[in-house]
Design a protein around this motif. Structure first.
Motif, short mmCIF file in Angstrom:
data_model
loop_
_atom_site.label_atom_id
_atom_site.label_comp_id
_atom_site.label_asym_id
_atom_site.label_seq_id
_atom_site.Cartn_x
_atom_site.Cartn_y
_atom_site.Cartn_z
N ALA A 326 -55.81 62.24 -19.58
CA ALA A 326 -55.98 62.61 -18.17
C ALA A 326 -57.27 62.03 -17.59
O ALA A 326 -57.29 61.51 -16.47
CB ALA A 326 -55.96 64.13 -18.03
N THR A 327 -58.35 62.12 -18.36
CA THR A 327 -59.63 61.60 -17.89
C THR A 327 -59.57 60.10 -17.67
O THR A 327 -60.04 59.58 -16.65
CB THR A 327 -60.74 61.93 -18.91
N MET A 328 -58.97 59.40 -18.63
CA MET A 328 -58.90 57.94 -18.51
C MET A 328 -58.01 57.53 -17.34
O MET A 328 -58.31 56.54 -16.65
CB MET A 328 -58.39 57.34 -19.82
N ALA A 329 -56.96 58.28 -17.08
CA ALA A 329 -56.08 57.96 -15.94
C ALA A 329 -56.85 58.09 -14.62
O ALA A 329 -56.75 57.22 -13.74
CB ALA A 329 -54.86 58.87 -15.94
N VAL A 330 -57.62 59.17 -14.49
CA VAL A 330 -58.40 59.38 -13.27
C VAL A 330 -59.44 58.27 -13.10
O VAL A 330 -59.62 57.72 -12.00
CB VAL A 330 -59.09 60.76 -13.31
N LEU A 331 -60.11 57.90 -14.19
CA LEU A 331 -61.16 56.89 -14.10
C LEU A 331 -60.59 55.49 -13.88
O LEU A 331 -61.22 54.66 -13.22
CB LEU A 331 -62.03 56.93 -15.35
N PHE A 332 -59.40 55.21 -14.43
CA PHE A 332 -58.75 53.93 -14.13
C PHE A 332 -58.45 53.83 -12.64
O PHE A 332 -58.65 52.78 -12.02
CB PHE A 332 -57.46 53.79 -14.94
N ALA A 333 -57.97 54.92 -12.05
CA ALA A 333 -57.66 54.92 -10.62
C ALA A 333 -58.93 54.74 -9.79
O ALA A 333 -58.95 53.95 -8.83
CB ALA A 333 -56.96 56.23 -10.25
N ALA A 334 -60.00 55.45 -10.16
CA ALA A 334 -61.26 55.32 -9.43
C ALA A 334 -61.80 53.89 -9.55
O ALA A 334 -62.29 53.31 -8.57
CB ALA A 334 -62.28 56.31 -9.98
N LEU A 363 -69.89 45.54 -10.59
CA LEU A 363 -68.73 46.44 -10.55
C LEU A 363 -67.47 45.77 -11.07
O LEU A 363 -66.66 46.40 -11.76
CB LEU A 363 -68.51 46.94 -9.12
N ARG A 364 -67.28 44.50 -10.75
CA ARG A 364 -66.06 43.83 -11.20
C ARG A 364 -66.03 43.65 -12.72
O ARG A 364 -64.96 43.60 -13.32
CB ARG A 364 -65.93 42.48 -10.50
N ILE A 365 -67.20 43.58 -13.33
CA ILE A 365 -67.24 43.46 -14.79
C ILE A 365 -67.13 44.83 -15.45
O ILE A 365 -66.34 45.01 -16.40
CB ILE A 365 -68.54 42.76 -15.23
N ILE A 366 -67.88 45.82 -14.97
CA ILE A 366 -68.01 47.09 -15.68
C ILE A 366 -66.99 48.13 -15.26
O ILE A 366 -66.48 48.88 -16.11
CB ILE A 366 -69.44 47.64 -15.51
N ALA A 367 -66.64 48.21 -13.98
CA ALA A 367 -65.75 49.28 -13.51
C ALA A 367 -64.42 49.36 -14.27
O ALA A 367 -63.95 50.47 -14.57
CB ALA A 367 -65.50 49.13 -12.01
N PRO A 368 -63.78 48.22 -14.62
CA PRO A 368 -62.53 48.33 -15.39
C PRO A 368 -62.69 49.02 -16.74
O PRO A 368 -61.69 49.43 -17.34
CB PRO A 368 -62.10 46.87 -15.57
N PHE A 369 -63.92 49.18 -17.20
CA PHE A 369 -64.16 49.81 -18.50
C PHE A 369 -64.66 51.25 -18.37
O PHE A 369 -64.98 51.88 -19.37
CB PHE A 369 -65.18 48.96 -19.29
N TRP A 370 -64.73 51.77 -17.13
CA TRP A 370 -65.16 53.15 -16.95
C TRP A 370 -64.31 54.12 -17.75
O TRP A 370 -64.81 55.09 -18.32
CB TRP A 370 -65.07 53.54 -15.46
N ALA A 371 -63.01 53.86 -17.79
CA ALA A 371 -62.10 54.77 -18.51
C ALA A 371 -62.45 54.84 -19.99
O ALA A 371 -62.31 55.89 -20.62
CB ALA A 371 -60.65 54.32 -18.32
#
Length: 475
Positions: A326-334, A363-371
Motif C-alpha cells: 500500500a505504501t509503495m503504491a501511494v508513493l509511486f503515484a506521488a 526529481l526525475r532521477i530520484i522520485a521514481p525510487f521514492w517507493a
C-alpha cells in the motif's frame, strides 16, 4: 480527552485496522514537521545569526532524538508483543521501566551536555554572534531533554498498545501550544521580553512539558490500552536490560543515518550553489514520502508485535506485506505526479531558473525510487516490531554506507587509483548527477536486500513468551 479504543491487529481484516493505526501517526509526523517549521519561521524574524544558530543545532538535536527513538523502538516492541500475548500487566510494567530508563538517559545526556556546551558549540563551527545565539538556545534545550524523552516514551507506549489516536492528540497538544507561544517568547509580547533563540527553546520546554503532564495523566488514568502505576517505577533490571538490548541498535541506526546525511550534504557542497539549493528543496519534497512511510512503518511495528505476541507469525508477515504494498503504491503515484510536473514542484519553493533546472534533474532521477525508500522503511518497522532491531539497523547501514556513500564517490567525482600491478580504478565523474543516482541505487538495492531478509522469516520468533507469568496487579 475522550478515551479511544486501541486497535487489535490480531483479528479481523488487516487493511482497515492498519489504516486505523497509520493515519493518526501520519498526522502526528506532519505535526512534528510543522513544529520544527514554526521555530524556524519565528526565529527568522530575529536575525540571520539566530537562524544560523538554530540550523547548526539540527544535527545535534537529531542525535538526541535518535537516542530517544531507540528506547521508543524497544517500548513499542515489548508493549505490543505483551499485549498480543495477553500479558497486559507485564505491558504496564514495560511502560514504567521505559519511563525510568528514558528519564535516566536524558538526565545523563543533559548533565554532560551542559558541562561541555561551550567546546561542543565551537566544535560544530559556531562563532561570534552565532555562538552567543546557539549557547542561549542549547542551554534551555539540554534542560528540556528529560521532557522530550518522556514524551517519546509515552507516545511509544500508547502506539504499542494500538492507541495511535491518543498519541496523535499528545503531539497536537505539544505542536499546537508551541506554535501559539513561539512568537510570544521569541519576539516578546506584553510583559514577556523578546528572548530570540532562547525564546524558541523556552517555548519547546513549555510545550513538551504540557504534553508530558497530559501523558502522565492519561497513563495513570488507564483505559488507553496500557496503564502507568507507581509500583512499576521500581527498577526491574531484567526489563531494563531488554529495553537496552532492543533499543541500542535503533539508536545506532539513527546516529548512522544522521551522519550519512552530513556526509552527503558535504558532497553536494562541492558543486554549485544551484545544486545545493535544489538538493535542499528536493529533500523537503522527499520528506513527505518519508513522513508517510515512517508512520506506516510504526503502525506495522505495532501490528507485527501484537501478532508475534499472539503466536500468529503468518498474520504478522501479512501485515508487513500489505503495509509495504500500500505504501509503495501511494508513493509511486506521488512520484508520477512529481516526475510529470517537476518544474512546478520545485517552483513552489523558488523561481531561480538555475535552481529549478537542477531540481528537475534531481526529481526525475530520484522520485521514481521514492517507493523503494518507503518500502524499506515499512519493512524496517516490521523488524522493529519483532524486536530484531539489529536487522533494521543493518538495513540502514547497508542503504547508506554501502549502497549510497561509496556509490556517490564512484559516480560523482573524478579520481583514479592505481593498484599494485598497474591496474587502475577510475571514477565515472558524472558530477552532481552522480550523487542523485547514488540515492536511487541505494534505495533500490536496500529494498532488494530488505525483501530477501524478510522472506527468510528469522524474525518470527519475537522477544516475549505468551506464557510469561505476570505479577499480581498492584496500584
Amino acid at each position: 480527552m475522550s478515551k479511544s479504543s486501541p486497535v487489535d491487529m490480531t483479528t479481523g481484516r488487516i487493511t482497515p485496522r492498519l489504516l486505523s493505526l497509520a493515519w493518526p501517526l501520519v498526522l502526528g509526523n506532519l505535526l512534528q514537521t510543522f513544529y520544527n517549521l514554526a521555530d524556524m519561521f519565528w526565529v527568522g524574524r530575529v536575525s540571520d545569526e539566530a537562524v544560523a544558530a538554530v540550523s547548526l543545532m539540527f544535527p545535534l538535536s537529531w542525535m538526541f532524538v535518535s537516542t530517544a527513538m531507540g528506547i521508543t523502538a524497544a517500548t513499542i516492541a515489548l508493549v505490543s508483543q505483551h499485549i498480543g500475548a495477553g500479558n497486559r500487566r507485564t505491558a504496564d510494567r514495560v511502560v514504567g521501566q521505559s519511563a525510568l530508563l528514558t528519564t535516566a538517559v536524558a538526565v545523563v545526556l543533559a548533565t554532560l551536555g551542559l558541562a561541555v556546551r561551550r567546546p561542543l558549540l565551537s566544535a560544530i563551527g559556531a562563532e561570534g554572534p552565532v555562538f552567543v545565539e546557539a549557547l542561549a538556545y542549547i542551554e534551555i534545550i539540554f534542560l528540556t531533554l528529560p521532557l522530550i524523552f518522556l514524551f517519546f516514551a509515552f507516545r511509544a507506549a500508547l502506539q504499542g498498545a494500538g492507541d495511535t489516536k491518543t498519541a496523535m492528540w499528545l503531539m497536537l497538544l505539544s505542536a499546537g501550544l508551541n506554535v501559539v507561544i513561539d512568537p510570544i517568547f521569541i519576539l516578546g509580547w506584553g510583559p514577556v521580553p523578546a528572548l530570540g533563540t532562547q525564546g524558541a527553546a523556552v517555548a519547546t520546554f513549555i510545550a513538551r512539558g504540557a504534553a508530558v503532564v497530559a501523558g502522565i495523566w492519561i497513563l495513570f488514568t488507564g483505559g488507553y490500552g496500557v496503564r502507568l502505576r507507581l509500583a512499576d517505577l521500581r527498577p526491574d533490571w531484567d526489563l531494563q536490560r531488554r529495553l537496552v538490548d532492543i533499543g541500542t541498535p535503533a539508536t545506532v541506526d539513527g546516529w548512522a543515518r544522521s551522519f550519512s546525511s552530513v556526509v552527503m550534504a558535504a558532497f553536494v557542497a562541492q558543486f554549485s550553489v544551484a545544486a545545493i539549493a535544489a538538493y535542499g528543496i528536493g529533500l523537503r519534497l522527499m520528506s513527505v514520502s518519508w513522513t508517510v512511510a515512517g508512520a506506516v512503518g510504526q503502525a506495522t511495528a505495532t501490528g507485527v508485535g501484537q501478532n508475534l505476541g499472539a503466536k500468529t507469525p503468518d498474520r504478522a508477515a501479512e501485515v508487513v506485506r500489505k503495509a509495504t504494498a500500500a505504501t509503495m503504491a501511494v508513493l509511486f503515484a506521488a512520484a508520477g505526479l512529481v516526475v510529470a510536473f517537476p518544474a512546478a514542484a520545485i517552483g513552489v519553493f523558488i523561481d531561480d531558473p538555475a535552481v529549478v533546472a537542477e531540481g528537475v534533474v534531481f526529481l526525475r532521477i530520484i522520485a521514481p525510487f521514492w517507493a523503494f525508500f518507503g518500502g524499506v522503511m515499512v519493512i524496517q518497522g516490521g523488524f522493529r516490531g519483532a524486536g530484531v532491531t539489529k536487522v533494521a539497523m543493518m538495513l540502514s547501514f547497508l542503504s547508506r554506507w554501502i549502497f549510497r556513500v561509496p556509490v556517490a564517490l564512484v559516480l560523482a567525482f573524478g579520481w583514479a587509483y592505481t593498484l599494485p600491478g598497474g591496474f587502475t580504478i577510475a571514477a565515472l565523474d558524472w558530477g552532481v548527477r552522480g550523487l542523485w543516482w547514488a540515492y536511487a541505487v541505494g534505495a533500490f538495492a536496500s529494498f532488494v536486500v530488505a525483501v530477501g531478509w524478510f522472506r527468510l522469516g528469522t524474525w518470527k520468533g519475537g522477544v516475549v513468551d505468551r506464557d510469561e507469568s505476570p505479577p499480581a496487579p498492584t496500584d
